[in-house]
Motif scaffolding. Structure first.
Motif, PDB file in Angstrom:
ATOM      1  N   ILE A  14      37.297   4.077   0.381  1.00  0.00           N
ATOM      2  CA  ILE A  14      38.368   4.451  -0.552  1.00  0.00           C
ATOM      3  C   ILE A  14      38.208   5.920  -0.962  1.00  0.00           C
ATOM      4  CG2 ILE A  14      39.390   3.968  -2.833  1.00  0.00           C
ATOM      5  CD1 ILE A  14      40.032   1.786  -0.734  1.00  0.00           C
ATOM      6  N   GLY A  40      27.843   1.643   1.121  1.00  0.00           N
ATOM      7  CA  GLY A  40      28.143   0.476   0.284  1.00  0.00           C
ATOM      8  C   GLY A  40      28.898  -0.590   1.078  1.00  0.00           C
ATOM      9  N   ALA A  46      33.579  -6.216   8.183  1.00  0.00           N
ATOM     10  CA  ALA A  46      33.875  -6.580   9.576  1.00  0.00           C
ATOM     11  C   ALA A  46      35.031  -5.754  10.123  1.00  0.00           C
ATOM     12  CB  ALA A  46      34.212  -8.057   9.652  1.00  0.00           C
ATOM     13  N   GLY A  47      35.791  -5.146   9.236  1.00  0.00           N
ATOM     14  CA  GLY A  47      36.856  -4.238   9.668  1.00  0.00           C
ATOM     15  C   GLY A  47      38.134  -4.922  10.106  1.00  0.00           C
ATOM     16  N   LEU A  48      38.343  -6.186   9.682  1.00  0.00           N
ATOM     17  CA  LEU A  48      39.585  -6.860  10.061  1.00  0.00           C
ATOM     18  C   LEU A  48      40.761  -6.261   9.305  1.00  0.00           C
ATOM     19  CD1 LEU A  48      38.621 -10.645  10.223  1.00  0.00           C
ATOM     20  CD2 LEU A  48      38.558  -8.917  12.009  1.00  0.00           C
ATOM     21  N   PHE A 214      31.637   3.481 -15.489  1.00  0.00           N
ATOM     22  CA  PHE A 214      32.687   4.512 -15.516  1.00  0.00           C
ATOM     23  C   PHE A 214      34.016   3.922 -15.986  1.00  0.00           C
ATOM     24  CE2 PHE A 214      29.976   6.126 -11.916  1.00  0.00           C
ATOM     25  CZ  PHE A 214      29.391   7.144 -12.647  1.00  0.00           C
ATOM     26  N   VAL A 231      26.584 -11.172   6.867  1.00  0.00           N
ATOM     27  CA  VAL A 231      27.241 -11.106   8.174  1.00  0.00           C
ATOM     28  C   VAL A 231      26.171 -11.131   9.252  1.00  0.00           C
ATOM     29  CG1 VAL A 231      28.796  -9.681   9.596  1.00  0.00           C
ATOM     30  CG2 VAL A 231      28.950  -9.550   7.112  1.00  0.00           C
ATOM     31  N   TYR A 251      35.237 -15.684  10.069  1.00  0.00           N
ATOM     32  CA  TYR A 251      35.809 -15.056  11.269  1.00  0.00           C
ATOM     33  C   TYR A 251      34.734 -14.754  12.296  1.00  0.00           C
ATOM     34  CZ  TYR A 251      34.322 -11.352   8.123  1.00  0.00           C
ATOM     35  OH  TYR A 251      33.597 -10.613   7.223  1.00  0.00           O
ATOM     36  N   ALA A 264      31.969 -14.373   6.710  1.00  0.00           N
ATOM     37  CA  ALA A 264      30.899 -13.859   5.869  1.00  0.00           C
ATOM     38  C   ALA A 264      30.789 -14.801   4.665  1.00  0.00           C
ATOM     39  CB  ALA A 264      31.205 -12.449   5.410  1.00  0.00           C
ATOM     40  N   LEU A 306      28.426  -5.677  -0.663  1.00  0.00           N
ATOM     41  CA  LEU A 306      28.965  -6.117  -1.958  1.00  0.00           C
ATOM     42  C   LEU A 306      30.443  -5.758  -2.067  1.00  0.00           C
ATOM     43  CD1 LEU A 306      25.972  -4.850  -4.150  1.00  0.00           C
ATOM     44  CD2 LEU A 306      26.243  -7.079  -3.040  1.00  0.00           C
ATOM     45  N   ARG A 307      31.299  -6.788  -1.950  1.00  0.00           N
ATOM     46  CA  ARG A 307      32.747  -6.547  -2.099  1.00  0.00           C
ATOM     47  C   ARG A 307      33.042  -6.219  -3.561  1.00  0.00           C
ATOM     48  NH1 ARG A 307      31.942 -11.529   0.247  1.00  0.00           N
ATOM     49  NH2 ARG A 307      32.538 -11.760   2.424  1.00  0.00           N
ATOM     50  N   PRO A 308      33.830  -5.170  -3.815  1.00  0.00           N
ATOM     51  CA  PRO A 308      34.135  -4.837  -5.219  1.00  0.00           C
ATOM     52  C   PRO A 308      35.347  -5.627  -5.725  1.00  0.00           C
ATOM     53  CG  PRO A 308      34.894  -3.080  -3.748  1.00  0.00           C
ATOM     54  CD  PRO A 308      34.387  -4.186  -2.874  1.00  0.00           C
ATOM     55  N   THR A 330      39.628   1.493  -7.428  1.00  0.00           N
ATOM     56  CA  THR A 330      38.547   0.586  -7.022  1.00  0.00           C
ATOM     57  C   THR A 330      38.984  -0.866  -7.214  1.00  0.00           C
ATOM     58  OG1 THR A 330      36.177   0.163  -7.175  1.00  0.00           O
ATOM     59  CG2 THR A 330      37.326   0.530  -9.253  1.00  0.00           C
ATOM     60  N   ARG A 334      38.265  -7.924  -0.851  1.00  0.00           N
ATOM     61  CA  ARG A 334      38.054  -8.331   0.542  1.00  0.00           C
ATOM     62  C   ARG A 334      38.808  -7.446   1.527  1.00  0.00           C
ATOM     63  NH1 ARG A 334      36.409 -13.445   1.950  1.00  0.00           N
ATOM     64  NH2 ARG A 334      37.736 -13.318   3.791  1.00  0.00           N
ATOM     65  N   GLY A 336      39.521  -3.735   1.357  1.00  0.00           N
ATOM     66  CA  GLY A 336      39.504  -2.282   1.151  1.00  0.00           C
ATOM     67  C   GLY A 336      39.649  -1.483   2.426  1.00  0.00           C
ATOM     68  N   ILE A 337      39.160  -2.017   3.535  1.00  0.00           N
ATOM     69  CA  ILE A 337      39.284  -1.292   4.813  1.00  0.00           C
ATOM     70  C   ILE A 337      40.762  -1.282   5.215  1.00  0.00           C
ATOM     71  CG2 ILE A 337      38.588  -1.274   7.258  1.00  0.00           C
ATOM     72  CD1 ILE A 337      36.261  -0.725   5.232  1.00  0.00           C
TER      73      ILE A 337
END
Ligand SMILES: Cc1cc2nc3c(=O)[nH]c(=O)nc-3n(C[C@H](O)[C@H](O)[C@H](O)COP(=O)(O)OP(=O)(O)OC[C@H]3O[C@@H](n4cnc5c(N)ncnc54)[C@H](O)[C@@H]3O)c2cc1C
Length: 357
Positions: A14, A40, A46-48, A214, A231, A251, A264, A306-308, A330, A334, A336-337
């Motif tokens: 991000i 992070g 996994a980049g799906l 923050f 994973v 997946y 995952a 760690l998924r935010p 932020t 699941r 963000g990619i």
């Protein structure tokens, strides 16, 4: 000390994408990252690009996800041109598999509203799936094929965005932890870090699962928490799969060089990034039941990230209502990619639009 137009706190996908978009619009940008770029969640993903695979029900993020998915061909091309990095973009679709009659009914219902929303979703019997993907178990009931979903290599995308930002004159400071955002007279004046004070006019908080301190400065009700995901990666000399197989929150994704990324787990509120033996056993068992040929694959590696997730269950992507120069992006949890190209442009436009000379 040199002053920046915009400082991005956190070098995940991000932050790196926003930095790239801002630098392309001519702002003098710095990314401050406490470890290394893509260390992070963006390293673990996994980049799906699973718009249809991930959204079981319609919500406003679905439209954002669709727009973002459509930006990937250009993102891949631009990063390759500016940095030489191949983000591993594959647009061969994703199969949403049904293992039981109940899942079969469910994915047919999901298909109905997605088609009404203008998406492609092809219903396939078990035999039809195995005509194209012969290694899939004959035990599956059927699948829906989403031809426009795809996948990328998440760490390559993240590093690619950061280096593309640098190619447009952004500066990257790794091993630089931001301790505090400094505000005077309702205006951002800079950030205090382990490496000293960095003056700037704007700050964007993109610190993922570590954002709560923050965010409290941004809005006392805001916060993020980690949802740990484990994973595994296996290797095979023979091709086992052309496109990822997806079951609800599970997946198997074929990657470059004969690798298969499988996951995952979901463990909320855990900041611990070790992988449990029992998780590996569960993941392997599920994977073998869908793709039995994986039993002959060899071990590659395992990792966790760690998924935010945000306290409100939606990403925070906004300007502070009263503090000039303070922004946040932020909590993309699941996806963000997938969401990063849209978010990068959206936040950069917001920051440039609010820039005070
Ligand atoms: C196992 C797993 C699988 C996933 N699979 C997918 C998928 O298939 N598709 C998808 O779209 N998404 C997926 N995701 C989600 C995706 O990874 C995240 O939504 C995304 O990476 C979040 O990016 P980010 O930049 O917000 O956070 P991060 O990548 O976590 O980046 C935040 C950065 O901020 C830095 N930081 C924190 N505090 C400070 C500080 N004080 N000073 C300086 N730097 C700081 C951190 O070191 C970190 O590098 C997955 C996540 C996991 C864990």
């Amino acid at each position: 000390m040199k002053s920046y137009d915009s400082i991005i706190i956190g070098g995940g996908v991000i932050g790196s994408t926003i930095a790239h978009c801002l630098a392309e619009q001519g702002l003098h940008v710095a990314i401050l990252e406490k470890n290394e770029i893509a260390s992070g969640a963006s390293h673990a993903a996994a980049g799906l690009l699973g718009v249809q695979a991930e959204w079981d029900e319609y919500d406003p993020l679905y439209d954002m996800a669709r727009k973002s998915r459509a930006l990937f061909p250009k993102v891949a091309e631009k990063i390759r041109e500016k940095t030489g990095i191949d983000i591993g973009y594959e647009a061969k679709g994703i199969y949403r598999i049904a293992h039981t009659e109940e899942e079969w009914q469910r994915i047919k219902e999901i298909r109905t509203w997605q088609i009404a929303a203008g998406e492609e979703a092809v219903l396939l019997s078990s035999e039809e799936v195995r005509k194209v993907e012969p290694n899939v178990s004959s035990e599956i009931v059927g699948a829906v094929y989403y031809p426009t979903d795809g996948h990328v290599l998440a760490p390559a995308l993240t590093k690619g965005q950061a280096l593309a930002a640098a190619a447009s004159s952004a500066e990257i400071f790794e091993y630089t932890t931001v301790l505090q955002i400094v505000v005077k007279d309702e205006k951002v004046t800079g950030v205090q870090t382990t490496e000293g004070f960095f003056p700037c006019k704007q700050v964007c908080i993109t610190t993922g699962a570590w954002s709560t301190p923050f965010l409290k400065q941004f809005n006392k009700n805001y916060g993020t928490y980690p949802v740990k995901g484990e994973v595994i990666s296996l290797k095979s000399n023979r091709p086992l799969l052309k496109a990822p197989l997806f079951l609800k929150r599970f997946y198997i994704a074929p990657k470059r060089y004969g690798k298969y990324v499988i996951g995952a787990t979901m463990e909320p509120h855990s900041f611990q990034e070790q992988v449990k033996a029992s998780s590996v056993a569960d993941i392997l068992q599920r994977a073998f039941s869908i793709l039995p040929a994986l039993q002959d694959a060899t071990w590659d590696r395992t990792w966790a990230g760690l998924r935010p997730e945000s306290n409100e269950g939606r990403p925070y992507m906004e300007a502070h209502p009263t503090i000039q120069g303070l922004f946040v992006s932020t909590g993309h949890y699941r996806n963000g990619i997938l969401l990063s190209p849209f978010v990068g442009e959206y936040m950069a436009n917001k920051m440039v639009g609010n820039y005070v000379y």
